[in-house]
Design a protein around this motif. Structure first.
Motif, PDB file in Angstrom:
ATOM      1  N   UNK A   1       0.924  -1.380  -0.090  1.00 43.93           N
ATOM      2  CA  UNK A   1      -0.074  -0.217   0.025  1.00 43.93           C
ATOM      3  C   UNK A   1       0.920   1.287  -0.027  1.00 43.93           C
ATOM      4  N   UNK A   2       1.861   1.266   0.821  1.00 42.99           N
ATOM      5  CA  UNK A   2       2.814   2.467   0.701  1.00 42.99           C
ATOM      6  C   UNK A   2       3.638   2.491  -0.529  1.00 42.99           C
ATOM      7  N   UNK A   3       4.009   1.546  -1.242  1.00 40.42           N
ATOM      8  CA  UNK A   3       4.561   1.643  -2.451  1.00 40.42           C
ATOM      9  C   UNK A   3       3.505   2.253  -3.332  1.00 40.42           C
ATOM     10  N   UNK A   4       2.497   1.954  -3.565  1.00 38.14           N
ATOM     11  CA  UNK A   4       1.520   2.182  -4.376  1.00 38.14           C
ATOM     12  C   UNK A   4       1.182   3.768  -4.262  1.00 38.14           C
ATOM     13  N   UNK A   5       1.223   4.168  -3.056  1.00 35.18           N
ATOM     14  CA  UNK A   5       1.098   5.616  -2.572  1.00 35.18           C
ATOM     15  C   UNK A   5       2.177   6.295  -3.281  1.00 35.18           C
ATOM     16  N   UNK A   6       3.364   5.792  -3.454  1.00 35.32           N
ATOM     17  CA  UNK A   6       4.565   6.538  -3.793  1.00 35.32           C
ATOM     18  C   UNK A   6       4.524   6.218  -5.023  1.00 35.32           C
ATOM     19  N   UNK A   7       4.122   5.529  -5.873  1.00 38.54           N
ATOM     20  CA  UNK A   7       4.143   5.702  -7.479  1.00 38.54           C
ATOM     21  C   UNK A   7       2.885   6.554  -7.863  1.00 38.54           C
ATOM     22  N   UNK A   8       1.856   6.778  -7.030  1.00 35.31           N
ATOM     23  CA  UNK A   8       0.711   7.583  -7.571  1.00 35.31           C
ATOM     24  C   UNK A   8       1.274   9.140  -7.118  1.00 35.31           C
ATOM     25  N   UNK A   9       1.789   9.186  -6.270  1.00 37.06           N
ATOM     26  CA  UNK A   9       2.547  10.660  -5.938  1.00 37.06           C
ATOM     27  C   UNK A   9       3.461  10.830  -7.118  1.00 37.06           C
ATOM     28  N   UNK A  10       4.515  10.049  -7.561  1.00 34.86           N
ATOM     29  CA  UNK A  10       5.384  10.238  -8.587  1.00 34.86           C
ATOM     30  C   UNK A  10       4.605  10.730  -9.877  1.00 34.86           C
ATOM     31  N   UNK A  11       3.414   9.868 -10.305  1.00 34.13           N
ATOM     32  CA  UNK A  11       2.900  10.037 -11.491  1.00 34.13           C
ATOM     33  C   UNK A  11       2.009  11.406 -11.256  1.00 34.13           C
ATOM     34  N   UNK A  12       1.582  11.774  -9.994  1.00 32.59           N
ATOM     35  CA  UNK A  12       0.778  13.065  -9.977  1.00 32.59           C
ATOM     36  C   UNK A  12       1.587  14.464  -9.999  1.00 32.59           C
ATOM     37  N   UNK A  13       2.924  14.274  -9.533  1.00 30.47           N
ATOM     38  CA  UNK A  13       3.851  15.244  -9.733  1.00 30.47           C
ATOM     39  C   UNK A  13       4.618  15.262 -11.122  1.00 30.47           C
ATOM     40  N   UNK A  14       4.184  14.480 -12.150  1.00 28.29           N
ATOM     41  CA  UNK A  14       4.526  14.437 -13.465  1.00 28.29           C
ATOM     42  C   UNK A  14       6.203  14.049 -13.529  1.00 28.29           C
ATOM     43  N   UNK A  15       6.411  13.188 -12.742  1.00 22.87           N
ATOM     44  CA  UNK A  15       7.965  12.915 -12.873  1.00 22.87           C
ATOM     45  C   UNK A  15       8.250  11.623 -13.650  1.00 22.87           C
ATOM     46  N   UNK A  16       7.181  10.840 -14.002  1.00 20.90           N
ATOM     47  CA  UNK A  16       7.207   9.811 -14.914  1.00 20.90           C
ATOM     48  C   UNK A  16       7.517  10.592 -16.355  1.00 20.90           C
ATOM     49  N   UNK A  17       6.342  11.635 -16.452  1.00 21.86           N
ATOM     50  CA  UNK A  17       6.499  12.234 -17.810  1.00 21.86           C
ATOM     51  C   UNK A  17       7.957  12.878 -18.115  1.00 21.86           C
ATOM     52  N   UNK A  18       8.530  13.469 -17.273  1.00 23.62           N
ATOM     53  CA  UNK A  18       9.792  13.972 -17.379  1.00 23.62           C
ATOM     54  C   UNK A  18      10.834  12.837 -17.729  1.00 23.62           C
TER      55      UNK A  18
END
Length: 553
Positions: free
Chosen positions: A43-60
């Protein structure tokens, strides 16, 4: 909308990416590798992945991977690590409100960028001259292909995009043993994950893939590539009947079994090769063909049964409506019948009540009139009422009798009218024929009247006999026994006329006595009430009567 409770490390990376110059961004994004590789709960890892995506870091990361590798700080090392970061962040990610953008735009873009990177690594590997450089590029090639496989394992819908890509087909067409082996292994792993996607691509692309695999098997001297190609063909032939039939019947692969049967083709992987050759044998093909026909028959039956079921379901509402209509019609007819019976019963009861009321009114009116009429005029009034009643009864009786005769004579009247119509329609008769017809009619009329007169006489005779017999029976019933008979009573039965005369005189005396009584004694009497007459008043001189046919005693 930015999530709440975001990890401070992610916030720090996002802030550095926003503030740092473009050339430093790839190195800063590598810090995400440490964040996602920290041992945490699911659950914590899923929350980290959601935060990375919400801050557009995957797009970068994808923007960096789309740049020229020579301009990126760290080169292929940085690029290979960024592909690992992107694949790990995308697998298991739940985008939430931005799901459509994530699945339809970001994921296909990531798969395409990974294929482009693999193509670039392939070109660099071919152009490299030093052995150490080749080994390093092959290592990076393996990392990027593993990242692509990890991404496809988490999102199998991307497999179709990868298999249809021109970059993937170019990767299969390489002559390098190391690159070819890696690509073949990648294809084998993809098909083991979800092999149905191979048949959703275009037929031309599918045949191109099969051509390259067979070419690697037959022309490449490397045992590793031939072994991988054999395992891949065996997997495809065993899993999918379409590819198996294509390998067996297609003109492009004619003679494949003979080529595979040549000695020296596969000594290192003889077991897999023998299985593939066995699958391509005619016997196996016939079994596969029968199985395919059986599956086709089952599929046709399933479609036909589904069609029939859907058809019945479509007709079901109309059938239910017809049943409801029939039930309601029957119920309506039953209610109408019950209502009609009830109305008839009420009408009969009403008529009975009206008759009783009319009879009561008539009697009351009659009593009131009798009270008004003078006692001397009562007899005359009664006689007038009797005559009127008799006339009414006769009128109704004659009407009923004439109507009955009319109904009985209706067929004859119809025949007569028809005869008249036929006679009118026929040609005019001659004088001789008219006279003969008139004579026949006169003869028939004469015969009819004569027979009618005889029949009337016979009827009158029958009625007289019946009256005589009825009178005699009545007198015999009322006569005393021989023991109790006195005087001339037995002599009354010596003639047929004497009982009749006695009965007539009795009726005459009854009428006279009834007429002589005052009117107030007749109020309670009903018609045809018998009046007792003493026997001494019935004494008559039998000698003065006409005796017709006296029987001897």
């Amino acid at each position: 909308m930015k999530p709440t409770g975001t990890d401070s490390r992610i916030l720090s990376v996002a802030a550095e990416v926003a503030k740092s110059p473009e050339q430093n961004v790839p190195v800063i994004l590598l810090k995400l590798n440490e964040i996602i590789n920290t041992p945490l709960g699911s659950s914590e890892l899923k929350k980290i992945k959601q935060d990375i995506y919400c801050y557009d870091l995957i797009q970068y990361c994808l923007l960096v991977l789309g740049q020229d590798y020579s301009r990126i700080q760290g080169g292929w090392t940085t690029i290979s690590q960024l592909t690992q970061i992107v694949s790990h962040c995308c697998v298991g990610l739940e985008p939430g409100e931005d799901a459509e953008e994530f699945y339809k735009e970001l994921l296909p873009s990531a798969a395409e960028i990974f294929l482009v990177l693999v193509r670039r690594l392939q070109a660099c590997f071919i152009n490299a001259t030093k052995g150490e450089e080749k080994d390093e590029l092959l290592h990076f090639f393996q990392i990027v292909t593993d990242s692509l496989l990890w991404l496809l394992g988490g999102h199998v819908q991307l497999i179709q995009n990868v298999l249809q890509s021109d970059h993937f087909l170019h990767l299969l067409q390489t002559d390098s043993v190391q690159i070819g082996s890696t690509v073949m292994t990648l294809l084998q792993n993809i098909l083991q994950m979800h092999s149905d996607d191979l048949f959703r691509i275009e037929g031309k692309t599918l045949h191109s893939v099969l051509d390259e695999v067979i070419s690697k098997l037959l022309s490449t001297p490397s045992p590793l590539i031939r072994s991988t190609a054999t395992k891949l063909l065996l997997l495809l032939a065993q899993s999918h009947q379409e590819i198996f039939i294509s390998l067996r019947l297609s003109a492009c692969y004619k003679g494949l079994r003979n080529l595979l049967s040549k000695p020296g083709i596969g000594t290192e992987f003889s077991q897999e090769l023998e299985q593939l050759i066995g699958l391509l044998s005619p016997k196996i093909y016939e079994e596969a063909r029968e199985q395919k026909l059986h599956q086709a028959a089952c599929l046709i039956q399933a479609y036909w049964k589904g069609f029939q079921t859907r058809k019945r379901f479509k007709k079901l509402p109309s059938a239910v409506i017809a049943l409801q209509r029939s039930f309601r019609s029957k119920r309506r007819k039953t209610l109408l019948k019950l209502n009609r019976q009830k109305e008839e019963k009420d009408l009969r009861l009403q008529l009975q009540i009206e008759r009783q009321r009319a009879m009561r009114l008539s009697r009351e009116l009659r009593l009131s009139v009798l009270e008004i009429v003078h006692p001397g005029q009562v007899e005359k009034y009664n006689q007038e009422m009797e005559e009127k009643s008799a006339l009414i009864i006769q009128k109704h009786w004659r009407g009923y009798r004439e109507r009955k005769k009319f109904h009985q004579q209706r067929p004859s009247l119809t025949e007569y009218k028809a005869a008249v119509i036929l006679q009118r329609a026929s040609s005019q008769m001659s004088d001789v024929a008219s006279r003969e017809l008139h004579a026949q009619a006169q003869e028939r009329l004469q015969h009819y009247f004569m027979s009618r007169a005889l029949e009337e006489r016979a009827q009158q005779h029958r009625e007289a006999l019946m009256a005589q017999i009825s009178t005699s029976i009545e007198q015999l019933i009322k006569a005393p026994t021989l023991k109790d008979a006195k005087g001339k009573e037995p002599e009354l039965f010596l003639s047929r006329s004497r009982p009749v005369a006695a009965k007539a005189k009795q009726a005459h005396l009854i009428t006279l006595k009834h007429a002589q009584e005052p009117w107030w004694k007749k109020l309670g009497e009903e018609p045809h009430d018998e009046i007792d007459v003493p026997k001494d008043e019935l004494t008559i001189e039998l000698g003065t009567l006409f005796i017709g046919g006296t029987k001897p005693p």
